[in-house]
Design a protein around this motif. Structure first.
Motif, mmCIF file in Angstrom:
data_model
loop_
_atom_site.group_PDB
_atom_site.id
_atom_site.type_symbol
_atom_site.label_atom_id
_atom_site.label_comp_id
_atom_site.label_asym_id
_atom_site.label_seq_id
_atom_site.Cartn_x
_atom_site.Cartn_y
_atom_site.Cartn_z
ATOM 1 N N TRP A 1 18.719 11.833 -9.618
ATOM 2 C CA TRP A 1 17.551 12.160 -10.331
ATOM 3 C C TRP A 1 16.751 11.150 -10.934
ATOM 4 N N LEU A 2 17.490 10.117 -11.397
ATOM 5 C CA LEU A 2 16.645 8.786 -11.882
ATOM 6 C C LEU A 2 16.135 8.172 -10.809
ATOM 7 N N HIS A 3 16.785 8.006 -9.605
ATOM 8 C CA HIS A 3 16.274 7.097 -8.481
ATOM 9 C C HIS A 3 15.108 7.860 -7.957
ATOM 10 N N ARG A 4 15.066 9.146 -7.788
ATOM 11 C CA ARG A 4 13.909 10.119 -7.137
ATOM 12 C C ARG A 4 12.544 10.288 -8.135
ATOM 13 N N HIS A 5 12.885 10.366 -9.300
ATOM 14 C CA HIS A 5 11.970 10.775 -10.317
ATOM 15 C C HIS A 5 11.796 10.147 -11.386
ATOM 16 N N GLY A 6 12.337 8.733 -11.464
ATOM 17 C CA GLY A 6 12.241 7.989 -12.801
ATOM 18 C C GLY A 6 10.687 7.532 -12.762
ATOM 19 N N ALA A 7 10.121 7.363 -11.781
ATOM 20 C CA ALA A 7 8.540 6.686 -11.972
ATOM 21 C C ALA A 7 7.783 7.938 -12.680
ATOM 22 N N SER A 8 7.932 9.029 -12.326
ATOM 23 C CA SER A 8 7.228 10.015 -12.987
ATOM 24 C C SER A 8 7.187 9.904 -14.392
ATOM 25 N N LEU A 9 8.477 9.483 -14.891
ATOM 26 C CA LEU A 9 8.393 9.182 -16.502
ATOM 27 C C LEU A 9 7.537 8.200 -17.296
ATOM 28 N N HIS A 10 7.302 7.189 -16.366
ATOM 29 C CA HIS A 10 6.778 5.861 -16.485
ATOM 30 C C HIS A 10 5.055 6.267 -16.586
ATOM 31 N N ALA A 11 4.682 7.345 -15.592
ATOM 32 C CA ALA A 11 3.544 7.634 -15.506
ATOM 33 C C ALA A 11 2.946 8.336 -16.982
ATOM 34 N N VAL A 12 3.909 8.997 -17.398
ATOM 35 C CA VAL A 12 3.436 9.764 -18.655
ATOM 36 C C VAL A 12 2.707 8.734 -19.694
ATOM 37 N N GLY A 13 1.726 8.995 -20.125
ATOM 38 C CA GLY A 13 1.018 8.159 -21.126
ATOM 39 C C GLY A 13 0.187 7.015 -20.508
ATOM 40 N N ALA A 14 0.240 6.674 -19.058
ATOM 41 C CA ALA A 14 -0.423 5.591 -18.558
ATOM 42 C C ALA A 14 -1.876 6.125 -18.201
ATOM 43 N N ASP A 15 -2.687 4.999 -18.275
ATOM 44 C CA ASP A 15 -4.077 5.338 -18.035
ATOM 45 C C ASP A 15 -4.468 5.547 -16.604
ATOM 46 N N LYS B 1 0.943 -1.202 0.053
ATOM 47 C CA LYS B 1 0.171 -0.291 0.064
ATOM 48 C C LYS B 1 1.108 1.153 0.183
ATOM 49 N N ALA B 2 1.922 1.281 0.896
ATOM 50 C CA ALA B 2 2.810 2.199 0.862
ATOM 51 C C ALA B 2 3.534 2.770 -0.462
ATOM 52 N N ARG B 3 3.831 1.602 -1.252
ATOM 53 C CA ARG B 3 4.648 2.014 -2.460
ATOM 54 C C ARG B 3 3.724 2.348 -3.403
ATOM 55 N N ILE B 4 2.450 1.783 -3.467
ATOM 56 C CA ILE B 4 1.327 2.331 -4.451
ATOM 57 C C ILE B 4 1.099 3.656 -4.237
ATOM 58 N N ASP B 5 0.686 3.961 -2.796
ATOM 59 C CA ASP B 5 0.389 5.539 -2.652
ATOM 60 C C ASP B 5 1.383 6.361 -2.806
ATOM 61 N N ALA B 6 2.890 5.985 -3.088
ATOM 62 C CA ALA B 6 4.009 6.812 -3.425
ATOM 63 C C ALA B 6 4.041 7.159 -5.037
ATOM 64 N N LEU B 7 3.401 6.133 -5.680
ATOM 65 C CA LEU B 7 3.579 6.256 -7.012
ATOM 66 C C LEU B 7 3.096 7.618 -7.690
ATOM 67 N N PRO B 8 3.473 8.013 -8.559
ATOM 68 C CA PRO B 8 3.078 9.434 -9.104
ATOM 69 C C PRO B 8 1.623 9.054 -9.966
ATOM 70 N N MET B 9 0.774 10.361 -9.877
ATOM 71 C CA MET B 9 -0.644 9.933 -10.794
ATOM 72 C C MET B 9 -0.233 9.847 -12.300
ATOM 73 N N ALA B 10 -0.903 8.962 -12.761
ATOM 74 C CA ALA B 10 -0.783 8.885 -14.301
ATOM 75 C C ALA B 10 -1.185 10.094 -15.027
ATOM 76 N N THR B 11 -0.567 10.291 -16.094
ATOM 77 C CA THR B 11 -0.697 11.554 -16.836
ATOM 78 C C THR B 11 -0.863 11.082 -18.257
ATOM 79 N N PRO B 12 -2.331 10.905 -18.605
ATOM 80 C CA PRO B 12 -2.758 10.386 -20.026
ATOM 81 C C PRO B 12 -2.239 11.466 -20.996
ATOM 82 N N LEU B 13 -1.879 11.046 -22.355
ATOM 83 C CA LEU B 13 -1.452 11.878 -23.355
ATOM 84 C C LEU B 13 -2.855 12.336 -23.950
ATOM 85 N N ALA B 14 -3.094 13.577 -23.825
ATOM 86 C CA ALA B 14 -4.595 14.111 -24.071
ATOM 87 C C ALA B 14 -4.402 15.742 -24.120
ATOM 88 N N ASP B 15 -5.169 16.252 -25.034
ATOM 89 C CA ASP B 15 -5.521 17.811 -25.151
ATOM 90 C C ASP B 15 -5.433 18.740 -23.888
#
Length: 256
Positions: free
Chosen positions: A242-256, A83-97
């Motif tokens: 930077w990759l250790h701290r923020h890499g997950a945010s890049l994977h959130a781009v385009g996720a549903d 639960k703690a790891r899921i809550d820490a993930l960045p919110m998904a950013t769908p590719l949309a207008d």
């Protein structure tokens, strides 16, 4: 309250006579059903749990002679960690207008204009925009294709520069979208990168390239290897952090 879990069957590759085993389950955490992938690995010696941040999916590796009952107990014991790891993930950013995504470390707003044309970067008084022509349903693909093209250009240039500095030859460069690593280097001279690195600041991309190119001299992570990386990328610590701290945010781009 005991977690509710559901299973879908999968046949192991050993043959149709083998009893079906599940390839995933669902575990309830705070009233929400969370999909958990099951990796049946006869070479594993113990149960492990990790989180694929790119798809926000937990993965349990099950050792030889592992059972579904043990999977249930294992997940139950690690419910708080999960639960703690899921809550820490960045919110998904769908590719949309109207959405904003990073490009070389800077925020860029997506603007759909329709009609015929290409994807182009435009500077405005209110900030940078990525102007996307074509049908709205094709916007995610067109933006992704644009990012891949930009990534290849930057990665090829940085790879050539660092390879020349170390006197090594890169046979080929490949782009992919791996869930758990940013790059890899084979002894044959082929380097693979995640195209998502184009969204990180340029110094982060530079560190990643220096890391992989250095493997053509040292196929390990020994002190000598890290000295090589630091020689061609003096700011490596900042890029690595930077990759250790923020890499997950890049994977959130385009996720549903």
């Amino acid at each position: 309250m005991k977690q509710a879990m559901g299973f879908l069957p999968r046949l192991r590759s050993r043959g149709a006579e083998t009893p079906p085993t599940p390839d995933h389950c669902h575990v309830e955490i705070d009233g929400e059903r969370v999909r958990v992938a099951l990796n049946w690995n006869p070479r594993a010696s113990r149960y492990t749990l990790r989180l694929r941040g790119s798809v926000r999916e937990p993965v349990v590796t099950i050792p030889y002679r592992g059972t579904l009952a043990e999977v249930r107990g294992f997940l139950d014991r690690h419910r708080g960690w999960l639960k703690a790891r899921i809550d820490a993930l960045p919110m998904a950013t769908p590719l949309a207008d109207g959405a904003s995504i990073p490009l070389r470390g800077e925020s860029v707003r997506l603007r759909h204009v329709g009609g015929r044309g290409t994807v182009r970067l435009q500077h405005t008084l209110t900030g940078d925009e990525l102007v996307v022509a074509g049908d709205a349903e094709h916007l995610p693909r067109r933006v992704t294709d644009f990012l891949k093209r930009e990534a290849r250009a930057d990665l090829e240039a940085a790879t050539a520069r660092h390879a020349a500095a170390l006197g090594v030859t890169v046979k080929a460069i490949r782009l992919g979208d791996p869930a758990s690593r940013w790059g890899s280097c084979s002894s044959s001279g082929t380097i693979a990168y995640s195209w998502r690195i184009i969204m990180a600041p340029p110094e982060v991309l530079d560190y990643l390239v220096a890391h992989e190119v250095a493997h053509l001299r040292e196929m390990n992570h020994s002190p000598r290897f890290w000295r090589l990386v630091r020689t061609i990328c003096p700011g490596m610590e900042a890029g690595k952090d930077w990759l250790h701290r923020h890499g997950a945010s890049l994977h959130a781009v385009g996720a549903d």
